[in-house]
Design an enzyme around this catalytic site. Structure first.
Site, PDB file in Angstrom:
ATOM      1  N   GLU A 130       0.918  -1.121   0.054  1.00  0.00           N
ATOM      2  CA  GLU A 130      -0.240  -0.426   0.366  1.00  0.00           C
ATOM      3  C   GLU A 130       0.747   1.249  -0.261  1.00  0.00           C
ATOM      4  O   GLU A 130       2.148   1.153   1.013  1.00  0.00           O
ATOM      5  CB  GLU A 130      -0.951   0.248   0.937  1.00  0.00           C
ATOM      6  CG  GLU A 130      -2.226   1.117   1.864  1.00  0.00           C
ATOM      7  CD  GLU A 130      -1.732   2.010   2.114  1.00  0.00           C
ATOM      8  OE1 GLU A 130      -1.149   2.975   1.760  1.00  0.00           O
ATOM      9  OE2 GLU A 130      -2.047   1.910   3.556  1.00  0.00           O
ATOM     10  N   CYS A 151      -2.304   8.169   4.885  1.00  0.00           N
ATOM     11  CA  CYS A 151      -2.155   7.157   3.680  1.00  0.00           C
ATOM     12  C   CYS A 151      -3.637   7.579   2.502  1.00  0.00           C
ATOM     13  O   CYS A 151      -3.428   8.165   1.433  1.00  0.00           O
ATOM     14  CB  CYS A 151      -2.044   5.476   3.210  1.00  0.00           C
ATOM     15  SG  CYS A 151      -1.389   5.171   4.542  1.00  0.00           S
TER      16      CYS A 151
END
Lengths: 526, 526
Positions: free
Chosen positions: A264, A301
Site C-alpha cells: 500500500e 495514506c
C-alpha cells in the site's frame, strides 16, 4: 522503563548475533532513546524465515477456532499495554497520547474482528460438487474446495500507524488469521513500540500454545531485502512509500519463485467539490477539509492531497475560506526526520513548478511541518504531469479549478490509481453524477460521499486498496476482513474420504459454515 | 471451406495493415493450409488494446444478467459449429474428432457455467456494514463493498486444448464474465480454429448487443509482448510453457504499472502408489496409469510425469507390468513440430542423465512421439535435481522407488509446485496418511485419490492451479468458476445513496443475492 533487550525474535527465542547496533530516537527532540537494538545478520534473517516455515505446517493446520483464540489473546495483551507504553509510543512518533490510545483499541479490535472471521468460516470459501456416478459420457467425481494459508509471510509496517499498521497491525493480523506465520521487519521509527508489541504477541502465542516461530521479528536497516528474497517466504505485506514498495515488488518478481507483494503505497485521494454543495455549505466544507488535511500532521495514506471543483463565484469564495483556514493551522512535529525532509522536498517541488501557485502556509523551516495550500492548473492533470500525481506525505493539499464538468471528467481521467475518491455533493449535484461515479470507481478502492477520506473503518466492507500506485495489486485490501484473502489459496480434493478432508469440507459440516454445494449456498450437512 | 479472412479482430471490425503473412499447417503432414493470416502490426495491437479499453466502461457496467446472455449466446454459437469445423480443428492439431467434439461441449458448457455464476451473483462478493450513527467515540458510516472487473485482459491460449483453453476458453470466459473485455492472441498452432471461434464470439456479441471491442483477436508471432506491455491492459491469462509464462510475468512486473499475470505453466503431477493398493490391484493401476500417460499423446497439463512408491515385491511387479504396457503403446502425432521437438529434447535429457535409466519405449524418431518410461534415483528428488522437476510435455513418465515412507516424504518434499498430486491407496494405506496429505496440500492445487489427474472437471469446486511453477500465482485457478476471481477487484462505497450504488448493494437487494450484512450472510432486503 520497560525491559527492552533489543534482540531479534526468532522461533520463540531472542537472538543478537550481529554487532551493528541501531537506536530509536525521540521524534520531538531527535535524541537517541536509551535502548540498543541489534541489527539482524543475514543468518538471523534466514533463521527467522526458517522458523516461520517450521511453524507453518502445524500452524496452518490448526482449527481456525484455535487461531481465533490466539488473535483474541493478542488483543487482550495489547489492551493491557498501559500508560507507560503509550508514553513511549508518543516519544518515538510525536503522536499525541489520545491518538495512540485510540489506535491501541483499533489494533486490538482488528485482531478480534479477524478472530470473528475465523469463527464465521466464510474465509474458507468451501465449495462442494458432489459425485455424479451416472453422468454420461463420463461420471463426475466428488470435488471439494477450500482455502489454506500460503505459507510464511513477511510484513513491513508503516511509520504513521505504529500500532494499527505495524507489528501487530492489519497485515500481521490477516496473515496470522489465514494460517501464515509472520516475520515482521520492525520499523526503525518505533523500535521500542515494536518490541513491546512483539512481546505481547509472544505472550499470547505462549498462552494459547501456538508453535514457536508463529511470529518473528527482526531489527535493522537493509535487512528487508534478505527477507523478501528468502525462498521460504511466500508473500509480502507492506505499507509505506511508492519507492520502497516498488523496490520490494521488483525483488519479489525477480525471485526464482516470484511471490505476491501487497504494497500500500501512494495516493493523493482526490476530493471533488460539486457546485450545489459549494453553494449551500462552502464555508463548512473549507473548515472540515482543512481539518482533514492537517489531522495527524497530514500523515495518513488517505490524506486529501487534491481538491477539485468547477469555476464559480462559490468556488472562489470557498478558496478564500480555505486559504484563511489553512493559514491559521500551526506547524506540527512529524514522525521522524526522514518524513520531515521528504515533506520539505515535496513542498519545494510544488513551489518551484511553474504551473502551480502557492496560496497559503508559512515558509517551511525548522523541525516542524508547516501546513501548505497550493493551486495547480487543471491542464497539469489533463496532460498527466507527474508531479501532481505524487503523494506529498504531510499537511498539504493542491486545489484545482476546472472550467466545466467536461473538463472535470478529463482532469479526473488523468489521475493514477487511488485509495479513495470523495464527492462533496448535494442531492441536486448527484442527479446526473452516474458518469462521475463510474469514472471514480475505476480510479479508487473506496468512494466517499460527504465524508473525508482520513479515518478508515475496520469492518467487512472496507476496501483500503486501489489501482496502482495506490497499491501494487488492486485486488487486495490491507484494512478490513477481506484482507485475509490475500494470504489464502484454494485447494481441491477429488474423491477424498471424509476422514482425510479438512473439517470445512466434511459431509456433516462440523464447522456449521455456509458452503456452496452443487451451486447452492447452504449450511446443511450433506 | 470456411470463409477465413485471416485479418485481426479489432473493435468489432477486421484489420490487416501489416504485410507479414503467417500460415497454419496440417499437424499430421506439416503442409501449409490454404489460408493467409495477417500478422498484427504494433499499431494494430495498440488499437486492439484501445478497443478493449473503450468497451470496458460500458461492458463492465452492464447488469451481470446481460453478460450472462452474451456468454450463453457464445455457447450456442460454439455448439452450432459443425462437422466441417471439427475436421479443420483436427487437421490443425492432429487431435481425434471425438476429442474435439467433446472439447466443444466442454467449452460451451464452460461459458454456460459462467453465465450461471453471473446470475447467481456470489462472484460480486457483496458486503454491507450499516451505519451506526450513535457509536462512540465516533459514528460508523454506511460502508458497502462489491467487486468489479479489473479492465481489459490479454489472453494467451494453449495449443493442447484448441477450444477449451483457447480463443473462447476458460480465461476468456472468466474475463468476459468478470466484465473485462478481452484481447486474445491467437495461437499460431490453430489459427483457422481461432478464426472460426472468434467469429462465433463476435456473432454472439452482435446478437446480444455487446459494445464493439468486447472481444478482439490478433494474429502473429512476437505480438504478445506489445500486448502485455500496453498500458491499458490490466491483467494477463496464459496457458503454456514455463519459459513463455515466466517471460510474460517478467514483462508485466517491469511495466510502469505492474499487472497480475495468471500463467498456468509446468507441472509433473506426481502419483504416489501406496503399498496396499499395489498389493491388491497393481496390475490394473499399471494399466490405468499407462492410459493416463499416453492419453492425447500425453499433451495434458495434468499428465502424470512422476510415479513414486515404496520398494516392495509388489512395486517390482507393478514396474514390470508398467514396462509391458508402455512398450505396447503406439507412437502418436503431436500438436505441432515445435511440441515434437521439445518432447524429443526432453526425452534426450532424461536419457542422458546418469541417475536415470530407460525402462520402456522405442527410440524417438520420425514425425511421431514414442511413449517412454524412465526410472530415476530417489536421491535426485531429495537433492533437488532440476531435471526431475521439469515437465516433459508428451507421453512419458518417470518412476521413482523409495526405501520407506520417511524417504517418500523427503522425496515429495523436494518437489516444486504442482497442479495435481495423486494418491493411489486402499483404506488401510490411508490410516496414517494425514502427514502425507498435509505435505501434498502444500505442493499442489488439486489432490486426487484413486483417480488419474488427466481430466479436469469444470465446476465450482475445481482448482486448476497450484504453487509455482505450476502457475505464477497459487491463489488462482484457470478452470472452474473461481477463475472469475482473478479478474475482479473490490470497491467500497461510503455513505452512498441507493440510487448511486450498484444493484448488488442497494437496500432492496434487487438481484436477490446472498450478502454479508453486518457480519451475517442473508439475501434479505435491508
Amino acid at each position: 522503563m520497560p525491559n527492552i533487550s533489543g534482540q531479534n525474535y526468532i522461533g520463540g527465542a531472542r537472538s543478537a548475533k550481529g554487532s551493528d547496533i541501531v537506536h530509536s530516537v525521540d521524534a520531538s527532540t531527535g535524541e537517541a532513546l536509551p535502548y540498543e537494538f541489534h541489527q539482524a545478520t543475514e543468518d538471523e534473517v534466514n533463521a527467522a524465515a526458517q522458523a516461520a516455515a517450521s511453524a507453518y505446517p502445524e500452524y496452518r493446520a490448526l482449527p481456525a477456532s484455535r487461531r481465533a483464540e490466539f488473535l483474541d489473546a493478542i488483543a487482550d495483551e495489547l489492551d493491557a499495554l498501559g500508560d507507560d507504553f503509550v508514553a513511549l509510543v508518543c516519544r518515538e512518533t510525536a503522536l499525541p497520547a489520545g491518538r495512540i490510545q485510540g489506535e491501541r483499541g483499533r489494533t486490538s479490535g482488528q485482531m478480534r474482528l479477524f478472530a470473528k472471521v475465523l469463527r464465521r468460516g466464510d474465509f474458507l470459501g468451501a465449495r462442494i460438487d458432489r459425485a455424479m456416478p451416472e453422468r454420461k459420457p463420463l461420471p463426475r467425481p466428488d470435488l471439494r474446495q477450500c482455502r489454506m494459508g500460503l505459507g510464511p509471510v513477511a510484513v513491513f509496517g508503516a511509520s504513521n500507524f505504529p500500532l494499527a499498521f505495524s507489528t501487530a497491525g492489519g497485515d500481521t493480523a490477516s496473515a496470522l488469521a489465514a494460517g501464515c506465520p509472520v516475520v515482521f521487519k520492525a520499523h526503525s521509527g518505533h523500535m521500542v513500540t515494536a518490541e513491546c508489541v512483539a512481546d505481547a504477541v509472544i505472550r499470547a502465542a505462549e498462552k494459547t500454545g501456538m508453535p514457536k516461530g508463529v511470529f518473528n521479528m527482526i531489527y535493522g536497516g537493509g535487512v528487508g531485502e534478505w527477507l523478501v528474497k528468502h525462498p521460504l517466504i511466500q508473500a509480502v505485506g507492506f505499507t509505506g512509500s511508492l519507492r520502497g514498495g516498488r523496490a520490494l515488488c521488483d525483488m519479489a518478481a525477480a525471485r526464482a519463485q516470484p511471490i505476491p507483494v501487497f504494497a500500500e503505497m501512494s495516493s493523493i485521494n482526490p476530493v471533488v467539490l460539486m457546485p450545489e454543495a459549494l453553494k449551500s455549505r462552502g464555508d463548512s466544507v473549507a473548515n472540515e477539509l482543512t481539518a482533514s488535511v492537517v489531522m495527524g500532521c497530514g500523515q495518513f495514506c488517505t490524506n486529501p492531497g487534491l481538491v477539485i471543483g468547477v469555476r464559480s463565484p462559490e468556488f472562489s469564495e470557498f478558496q478564500e475560506r480555505l486559504v484563511g483556514f489553512m493559514n491559521e493551522q500551526p506547524a506540527q512535529t512529524m514522525l521522524n526526520a526522514g518524513t520531515l525532509s521528504s515533506y520539505t522536498r515535496g513542498v519545494q517541488h510544488l513551489q518551484s513548478h511553474p504551473g502551480i501557485s502557492h496560496l497559503a502556509g508559512q515558509a517551511q523551516q525548522g523541525s516542524q511541518a508547516q501546513p501548505q495550500l497550493f493551486k495547480a492548473d487543471a491542464k497539469l492533470l489533463i496532460d498527466g504531469d507527474p508531479l501532481l500525481q505524487e503523494e506529498v506525505f504531510g499537511p498539504t493539499t493542491v486545489l484545482v479549478e476546472v472550467n466545466d464538468k467536461a473538463e472535470l471528467m478529463r482532469a479526473l481521467s488523468g489521475l493514477h490509481g487511488q485509495l479513495t475518491a470523495t464527492l462533496i455533493a448535494e442531492p441536486a449535484d448527484l442527479a446526473d453524477a452516474a458518469d462521475l461515479v463510474a469514472l471514480l470507481e475505476q480510479k479508487a478502492g473506496r468512494l466517499l460521499l460527504n465524508g473525508y477520506p482520513t479515518g478508515v473503518e475496520v469492518c467487512d466492507a472496507m476496501v483500503h486498496g486501489g489501482p496502482y500506485p495506490a497499491t501494487s495489486d488492486a485486488r487486495g485490501t490491507s484494512v478490513g476482513t477481506l484482507a485475509i484473502d490475500r494470504f489464502l489459496r484454494p485447494v481441491c480434493y477429488q474423491n477424498f474420504p471424509d476422514a482425510l478432508l479438512p473439517d470445512a469440507l466434511k459431509d456433516a459440516n462440523p464447522l456449521g459454515i455456509k458452503r456452496l454445494v452443487d451451486g447452492e449456498t447452504t449450511d446443511a450437512a450433506l
